[in-house]
Design a protein around this motif. Structure first.
Motif, PDB file in Angstrom:
ATOM      1  N   TYR A 183     -40.137  18.760 -25.516  1.00  0.00           N
ATOM      2  CA  TYR A 183     -40.446  19.672 -26.618  1.00  0.00           C
ATOM      3  C   TYR A 183     -39.187  20.106 -27.335  1.00  0.00           C
ATOM      4  O   TYR A 183     -39.166  20.262 -28.533  1.00  0.00           O
ATOM      5  N   ARG A 184     -38.146  20.332 -26.581  1.00  0.00           N
ATOM      6  CA  ARG A 184     -36.870  20.726 -27.181  1.00  0.00           C
ATOM      7  C   ARG A 184     -35.775  19.948 -26.471  1.00  0.00           C
ATOM      8  O   ARG A 184     -35.842  19.722 -25.275  1.00  0.00           O
ATOM      9  N   SER A 185     -34.778  19.594 -27.213  1.00  0.00           N
ATOM     10  CA  SER A 185     -33.689  18.836 -26.590  1.00  0.00           C
ATOM     11  C   SER A 185     -32.506  19.744 -26.274  1.00  0.00           C
ATOM     12  O   SER A 185     -31.364  19.348 -26.407  1.00  0.00           O
ATOM     13  N   ILE A 186     -32.787  20.968 -25.854  1.00  0.00           N
ATOM     14  CA  ILE A 186     -31.732  21.922 -25.515  1.00  0.00           C
ATOM     15  C   ILE A 186     -30.826  21.362 -24.430  1.00  0.00           C
ATOM     16  O   ILE A 186     -29.610  21.478 -24.487  1.00  0.00           O
ATOM     17  N   SER A 187     -31.421  20.725 -23.444  1.00  0.00           N
ATOM     18  CA  SER A 187     -30.631  20.203 -22.335  1.00  0.00           C
ATOM     19  C   SER A 187     -30.051  18.830 -22.639  1.00  0.00           C
ATOM     20  O   SER A 187     -29.475  18.191 -21.773  1.00  0.00           O
ATOM     21  N   GLY A 188     -30.220  18.361 -23.876  1.00  0.00           N
ATOM     22  CA  GLY A 188     -29.710  17.055 -24.242  1.00  0.00           C
ATOM     23  C   GLY A 188     -30.660  15.927 -23.905  1.00  0.00           C
ATOM     24  O   GLY A 188     -30.339  14.767 -24.096  1.00  0.00           O
ATOM     25  N   ARG A 189     -31.845  16.267 -23.400  1.00  0.00           N
ATOM     26  CA  ARG A 189     -32.819  15.233 -23.054  1.00  0.00           C
ATOM     27  C   ARG A 189     -33.398  14.625 -24.319  1.00  0.00           C
ATOM     28  O   ARG A 189     -33.612  15.302 -25.313  1.00  0.00           O
ATOM     29  N   GLN A 190     -33.655  13.350 -24.267  1.00  0.00           N
ATOM     30  CA  GLN A 190     -34.216  12.637 -25.404  1.00  0.00           C
ATOM     31  C   GLN A 190     -35.480  11.922 -24.967  1.00  0.00           C
ATOM     32  O   GLN A 190     -35.820  11.900 -23.788  1.00  0.00           O
ATOM     33  N   ASN A 191     -36.167  11.341 -25.930  1.00  0.00           N
ATOM     34  CA  ASN A 191     -37.353  10.551 -25.615  1.00  0.00           C
ATOM     35  C   ASN A 191     -36.985   9.477 -24.594  1.00  0.00           C
ATOM     36  O   ASN A 191     -35.900   8.909 -24.652  1.00  0.00           O
ATOM     37  N   VAL A 192     -37.898   9.215 -23.677  1.00  0.00           N
ATOM     38  CA  VAL A 192     -37.653   8.219 -22.643  1.00  0.00           C
ATOM     39  C   VAL A 192     -38.842   7.258 -22.596  1.00  0.00           C
ATOM     40  O   VAL A 192     -39.984   7.691 -22.477  1.00  0.00           O
ATOM     41  N   LEU A 193     -38.564   5.973 -22.680  1.00  0.00           N
ATOM     42  CA  LEU A 193     -39.575   4.941 -22.527  1.00  0.00           C
ATOM     43  C   LEU A 193     -39.187   4.070 -21.343  1.00  0.00           C
ATOM     44  O   LEU A 193     -38.089   3.512 -21.312  1.00  0.00           O
ATOM     45  N   THR A 194     -40.080   4.011 -20.350  1.00  0.00           N
ATOM     46  CA  THR A 194     -39.837   3.170 -19.174  1.00  0.00           C
ATOM     47  C   THR A 194     -41.096   2.362 -18.865  1.00  0.00           C
ATOM     48  O   THR A 194     -42.161   2.633 -19.401  1.00  0.00           O
ATOM     49  N   THR A 195     -40.930   1.419 -17.971  1.00  0.00           N
ATOM     50  CA  THR A 195     -42.084   0.700 -17.446  1.00  0.00           C
ATOM     51  C   THR A 195     -42.786   1.602 -16.441  1.00  0.00           C
ATOM     52  O   THR A 195     -42.267   2.663 -16.076  1.00  0.00           O
ATOM     53  N   ARG A 196     -43.930   1.187 -15.962  1.00  0.00           N
ATOM     54  CA  ARG A 196     -44.681   2.021 -15.015  1.00  0.00           C
ATOM     55  C   ARG A 196     -43.911   2.290 -13.736  1.00  0.00           C
ATOM     56  O   ARG A 196     -44.128   3.286 -13.058  1.00  0.00           O
ATOM     57  N   ASP A 197     -42.957   1.404 -13.393  1.00  0.00           N
ATOM     58  CA  ASP A 197     -42.139   1.614 -12.199  1.00  0.00           C
ATOM     59  C   ASP A 197     -40.746   2.153 -12.540  1.00  0.00           C
ATOM     60  O   ASP A 197     -39.787   1.961 -11.808  1.00  0.00           O
TER      61      ASP A 197
END
Length: 92
Positions: A44-58
């Motif tokens: 929701y917010r990138s305060i911690s520097g987190r960004q969108n993440v796309l991974t496989t199911r594993d």
């Protein structure tokens, strides 16, 4: 007796034969799309520097995310539109 009115929750019958092949999950920090192949997380917010993440199911990195975004754009837009419920201040 207290009756709760959930204006922020959506649900579907998980046993319905025509249920979608994916789940939208959310917590206080973000929202995710999860299906049999992918996990896509949007904070929701990138305060911690987190960004969108796309991974496989594993949980492996997706080297070429383009096909995912192209084939899932409609549901991702719906997911993000629904997520705005949690990112806007409540109206009076």
């Amino acid at each position: 007796m207290i009756l709760w009115r959930l204006h922020y929750a959506q649900g579907q019958d998980i046993f319905a034969p025509d249920r979608p092949g994916y789940v939208i999950a959310s917590d206080w920090s973000g929202v995710a799309y999860i299906d049999g192949e992918y996990k896509f997380y949007v904070p929701y917010r990138s305060i911690s520097g987190r960004q969108n993440v796309l991974t496989t199911r594993d949980d492996r990195d997706v080297n070429n995310p383009g096909p995912f975004y192209q084939s899932h754009m409609t549901v991702i837009r719906q997911m993000l539109k629904g997520a705005k419920t949690f990112t806007r201040p409540p109206s009076g």
